[in-house]
Write a protein that holds these residues in place. Structure first.
Motif, PDB file in Angstrom:
ATOM      1  N   ALA A   1       0.829  -1.204   0.000  1.00 44.61           N
ATOM      2  CA  ALA A   1       0.000   0.000   0.000  1.00 44.61           C
ATOM      3  C   ALA A   1       0.866   1.258   0.000  1.00 44.61           C
ATOM      4  CB  ALA A   1      -0.918  -0.013   1.224  1.00 44.61           C
ATOM      5  N   LEU A   2       1.992   1.176   0.685  1.00 47.83           N
ATOM      6  CA  LEU A   2       2.888   2.331   0.771  1.00 47.83           C
ATOM      7  C   LEU A   2       3.403   2.716  -0.610  1.00 47.83           C
ATOM      8  CD1 LEU A   2       4.054   4.102   3.017  1.00 47.83           C
ATOM      9  CD2 LEU A   2       6.088   2.669   2.995  1.00 47.83           C
ATOM     10  N   THR A   3       3.769   1.705  -1.409  1.00 55.93           N
ATOM     11  CA  THR A   3       4.249   1.979  -2.766  1.00 55.93           C
ATOM     12  C   THR A   3       3.211   2.765  -3.539  1.00 55.93           C
ATOM     13  OG1 THR A   3       4.993  -0.287  -2.601  1.00 55.93           O
ATOM     14  CG2 THR A   3       5.456   0.855  -4.648  1.00 55.93           C
ATOM     15  N   THR A   4       1.963   2.261  -3.499  1.00 54.24           N
ATOM     16  CA  THR A   4       0.899   2.912  -4.249  1.00 54.24           C
ATOM     17  C   THR A   4       0.681   4.332  -3.743  1.00 54.24           C
ATOM     18  OG1 THR A   4      -0.084   0.737  -4.036  1.00 54.24           O
ATOM     19  CG2 THR A   4      -1.345   2.380  -5.237  1.00 54.24           C
ATOM     20  N   ALA A   5       0.615   4.467  -2.416  1.00 53.73           N
ATOM     21  CA  ALA A   5       0.329   5.773  -1.833  1.00 53.73           C
ATOM     22  C   ALA A   5       1.416   6.785  -2.191  1.00 53.73           C
ATOM     23  CB  ALA A   5       0.200   5.643  -0.318  1.00 53.73           C
TER      24      ALA A   5
ATOM     25  N   ILE B   1       5.915  10.755  -5.208  1.00 54.62           N
ATOM     26  CA  ILE B   1       7.226  10.271  -4.777  1.00 54.62           C
ATOM     27  C   ILE B   1       7.490   8.982  -5.517  1.00 54.62           C
ATOM     28  CG2 ILE B   1       8.637   9.562  -2.804  1.00 54.62           C
ATOM     29  CD1 ILE B   1       6.529  11.110  -1.076  1.00 54.62           C
ATOM     30  N   ASP B   2       8.435   9.012  -6.437  1.00 53.35           N
ATOM     31  CA  ASP B   2       8.629   7.845  -7.287  1.00 53.35           C
ATOM     32  C   ASP B   2       9.585   6.874  -6.626  1.00 53.35           C
ATOM     33  OD1 ASP B   2       8.345   6.199  -9.399  1.00 53.35           O
ATOM     34  OD2 ASP B   2       9.942   7.131 -10.572  1.00 53.35           O
ATOM     35  N   ILE B   3       9.015   5.947  -5.900  1.00 51.29           N
ATOM     36  CA  ILE B   3       9.854   4.900  -5.320  1.00 51.29           C
ATOM     37  C   ILE B   3       9.539   3.617  -6.055  1.00 51.29           C
ATOM     38  CG2 ILE B   3       8.193   4.502  -3.441  1.00 51.29           C
ATOM     39  CD1 ILE B   3      10.868   3.858  -1.791  1.00 51.29           C
TER      40      ILE B   3
ATOM     41  N   VAL C   1      10.334  -1.609  -2.604  1.00 51.65           N
ATOM     42  CA  VAL C   1       9.404  -1.743  -1.478  1.00 51.65           C
ATOM     43  C   VAL C   1       8.959  -3.192  -1.315  1.00 51.65           C
ATOM     44  CG1 VAL C   1       7.297  -0.855  -0.465  1.00 51.65           C
ATOM     45  CG2 VAL C   1       8.674   0.607  -1.924  1.00 51.65           C
ATOM     46  N   ASN C   2       8.708  -3.867  -2.453  1.00 52.48           N
ATOM     47  CA  ASN C   2       8.260  -5.257  -2.360  1.00 52.48           C
ATOM     48  C   ASN C   2       9.337  -6.170  -1.786  1.00 52.48           C
ATOM     49  OD1 ASN C   2       5.798  -4.605  -3.387  1.00 52.48           O
ATOM     50  ND2 ASN C   2       6.326  -5.139  -5.489  1.00 52.48           N
ATOM     51  N   SER C   3      10.603  -5.839  -2.047  1.00 50.29           N
ATOM     52  CA  SER C   3      11.687  -6.685  -1.537  1.00 50.29           C
ATOM     53  C   SER C   3      11.992  -6.396  -0.073  1.00 50.29           C
ATOM     54  CB  SER C   3      12.970  -6.468  -2.340  1.00 50.29           C
ATOM     55  OG  SER C   3      12.734  -6.659  -3.694  1.00 50.29           O
ATOM     56  N   LEU C   4      11.678  -5.160   0.348  1.00 49.30           N
ATOM     57  CA  LEU C   4      12.108  -4.737   1.680  1.00 49.30           C
ATOM     58  C   LEU C   4      11.713  -5.698   2.806  1.00 49.30           C
ATOM     59  CD1 LEU C   4      11.984  -0.874   2.102  1.00 49.30           C
ATOM     60  CD2 LEU C   4      13.882  -2.444   2.479  1.00 49.30           C
TER      61      LEU C   4
END
Lengths: 404, 307
Positions: B256-260, B266-268, B273-276
């Motif tokens: 959800a954080l990636t999408t938000a 903020i281009d992350i 994020v998925n690997s973190l």
């Protein structure tokens, strides 16, 4: 047929007929343990052919039912499949080309499985090898001769694949942490990292490219092809790898040590084998082959890596190698079979207007039926009755009792 | 952080974690009984397809979930017969099930929906007069699709059953020492069969959540590796459903954080994020991983009288 010695002869026959029918219709001559133990090499080969072909036929029949239900002609579909995969020269070449990465992955799995290590992270190791080679090959080709570039790329791919197993290897060797979890996790990270490498570090940023991908390696700079065909030398590398691993496991002391490790870790400890070192060495070797497979696929076929490309070869090869019982020769035969199914399946589904995942269904059915056939065969060899045979015998003996 | 963002983040985190929780819970139960279910992803996929078809035909999300559970359960019967009853290799059969489910659902999808792409309506959520109006909490805690509450209840029930009931004891003992369980007069094959079946049913529900609630339609290969993620989570949870739920929430939050963040410009990279979470888990394992726990008879078939 010891367990049935006391039974009337017709029951023995019942058992033979029923279990043979399920286990693959093997000859009656082998039904006596004495003869089957002393069976010749030819007999063995014939039996394993049967154990492969019958499941294959069964899978095609079940797959055919699906095709029929969808209004396609199963016979025409399979004819196209076989024609496209084996008979037509270009199709046969495709099949052989497909074998290259699968052979290398299988080599990596043979080493790991023989040593009792479930390296299920093949996809991550494969994709990292592929992505790095995809990113570096084109630019390296400009500054160095082709031969040097190819060798260097293969070295890089193999090294990266091996490096990606270090964490699971050390965790398994030092703390005994189950490698299925760690290799799967490293595989997720590896696939993500590979995609990141392609999108960020090695992106071919010329305009007009829709999906992010690495620069393309010139066809002239790819792995040399064999005898004027499109089949590249990666296939040779793959065969050499599998045969080499087979010889390593069967003919060398290292192979024996790995097999002891795979059979019983405690026994390996007691025998004074360096279990930690052997475990880590196995992981590294296994990962090296996986990475190499990625490198070969890019250098021989793709020429570049697209960010959304992930063929997931690693997972399909796992049951294959296991069913081959880690035997190199059988593995080569199975890899050929899988390539025929996947190449033929891809082309035949395209013709029939079906999704190409239909090929996966056939592959899955073959795998499951082969496992089942193995099961009935092993029971038959142990002289045990199958469930159905037991039921038949019970039914018959009840009839006898009533008659007497 | 605005109120809307926090709400979106938390709702997204829960939505992404529910399928992982359901499938992971099933895997956890079967692992505790000693059955490693590599075909979890395939069972989710069949559940997603079965749930979608039933929901489309009946117009009811609840019937859809029943359909998903039945589809997942049926697939797991293959595993019950081949692995539990006949003692065949669980990893080989699991991968066979995965490939078969991928092929079968894609084929059926192509035959039925490839031209029409039907969609389902939005899944119903409760509306409690006063509670639902509380900012953030009203939506996040009291306004989730009903299945979210069912999932959370299932997590607690499973935790209670495993820890406090004779059934739970039988399941856990079967994973550790099937010989002892057999000697004590408990039917090992039955325990493992039921555990495997419940894994299939729960994975089917998890898959159905994806097609019925998350996306509202069925897309081939839509599980996208969630089955394997659930498998890893279940192994990391060390047999505790609560830990599994927390792990799934962590993953859901990362997604959800990636999408938000992307919405806010903020281009992350989603890859990072998925690997973190996995990176974190690996670091934790490396630092503290000296007492790895898995049932000692995991993935070992039990054949009476052998060994």
């Amino acid at each position: 047929m010891k367990p049935t010695d006391t039974k009337p002869p017709e029951m023995t026959d019942e058992h033979t007929v029923v279990s043979d029918g399920l286990a693959g219709g093997l000859s009656n001559a082998e039904d006596t343990p004495g003869i089957s133990l002393g069976s010749s090499r030819m007999e063995k080969i014939r039996r394993s052919m049967l154990l492969t072909i019958l499941p294959l036929v069964a899978a095609m029949v079940v797959g055919g039912l699906f095709l029929f239900a969808l209004g396609r002609d199963p016979l025409a579909f399979y004819a196209t499949m076989i024609h496209r995969a084996i008979i037509s020269p270009s199709g046969l070449q495709e099949t052989l080309i497909r074998m290259a990465p699968l052979l290398l992955i299988s080599a990596g799995l043979i080493v790991a499985f023989s040593a009792g290590i479930w390296n299920l992270g093949g996809d991550g190791q494969f994709m990292l090898g592929a992505a790095l080679v995809g990113g570096l090959a084109a630019s390296s080709a400009e500054v160095m001769p082709r031969g040097l570039m190819l060798v260097l790329m293969l070295l890089i791919a193999g090294t990266l694949g091996a490096v990606w197993t270090i964490i699971p290897a050390v965790m398994k060797a030092r703390y005994g942490i189950n490698e299925i979890i760690t290799t799967l996790m490293m595989s997720f990270i590896g696939v993500n990292l590979a995609s990141l490498l392609v999108k960020v570090m090695f992106l071919d940023d010329r305009p007009g490219i829709q999906t992010p991908r690495t620069p393309v390696l010139d066809v002239a700079d790819r792995l040399p092809t064999l005898f004027g065909t499109r089949v590249h030398s990666g296939v040779i590398i793959g065969v050499v790898a599998v045969v080499g691993v087979h010889l390593l496991m069967t003919r060398t002391s290292l192979g024996l040590r790995l097999k002891v490790l795979g059979a019983n870790v405690k026994a390996a400890h007691h025998a004074g084998l360096g279990v930690s070192q052997l475990t880590i060495a196995t992981f590294l070797l296994s990962g090296m082959f996986m990475g190499l497979a990625g490198g070969v696929e890019v250098l021989g076929v793709q020429g570049f890596v697209r960010a959304d490309w992930n063929p997931s070869f690693g997972l399909v090869a796992v049951p294959l190698v296991f069913l081959a019982r880690m035997n190199g020769w059988v593995t080569i035969a199975f890899v050929f079979l899988l390539s025929v199914l996947s190449i033929g399946g891809e082309l035949a589904t395209r013709d029939a207007g079906l999704p190409n995942q239909f090929g996966l269904l056939i592959v899955a059915l073959v795998l499951l039926f082969m496992t089942v056939a193995e099961y009935f065969e092993s029971r038959r060899l142990r002289g045990e009755r199958t469930v159905w045979a037991t039921m038949a015998v019970r039914f018959l003996s009840r009839g006898d009792a009533a008659g007497e | 952080m605005s109120e809307a963002l926090i709400t979106a983040l938390l709702v997204g985190a829960i939505a992404a974690s529910v399928p992982l929780m359901l499938a992971g819970l099933g895997e956890l139960i079967s692992e505790r009984a000693g059955v490693l279910n590599v075909g979890l992803e395939g069972m989710m996929l069949m559940g997603a397809y079965g749930g979608f078809v039933v929901a489309l035909a009946t117009g009811s999300t609840w019937m859809g979930f029943v359909g998903g559970a039945v589809a997942g359960g049926l697939v797991s019967l293959v595993m019950v017969v081949l692995c539990v009853r006949w003692g065949l290799d669980q990893i080989v059969v699991g991968i066979g099930i995965l490939l078969g489910a991928e092929g079968l659902t894609s084929l059926l999808h192509a035959a039925q929906f490839a031209n029409t792409y039907p969609r389902l309506g939005k899944a119903a959520a409760p509306s409690i007069p006063w509670f639902s109006d509380i900012p953030v909490v009203g939506r996040v805690v009291f306004g989730e699709p009903y299945m979210v509450y069912v999932t959370l209840i299932a997590v607690f029930v499973a935790g209670w059953v495993l820890r406090k009931t004779p059934w739970g004891l039988a399941i856990r003992a079967t994973g550790e020492s099937p010989e002892a369980v057999d000697a004590a007069g408990v039917n090992v094959v039955l325990v493992r069969s039921l555990a495997t079946l419940s894994a299939g049913v729960l994975a089917g529900l998890g898959g159905a959540y994806l097609s019925l609630v998350s996306s509202g339609n069925f897309i081939p290969l839509m599980t996208g590796g969630r089955g394997f993620m659930a498998l890893v989570l279940a192994m990391l949870a060390r047999g505790r459903p609560i830990w599994l739920a927390l792990g799934a929430l962590l993953f859901g939050f990362a997604t959800a954080l990636t999408t938000a963040l992307q919405i806010f410009g903020i281009d992350i990279r989603p890859e990072i994020v998925n690997s973190l979470p996995f990176v974190v888990v690996l670091v934790v394992l490396t630092l503290f991983g000296r007492d790895d726990y898995l049932p000692s008879s995991l993935a070992l078939p039990y054949v009476r009288g052998e060994r």
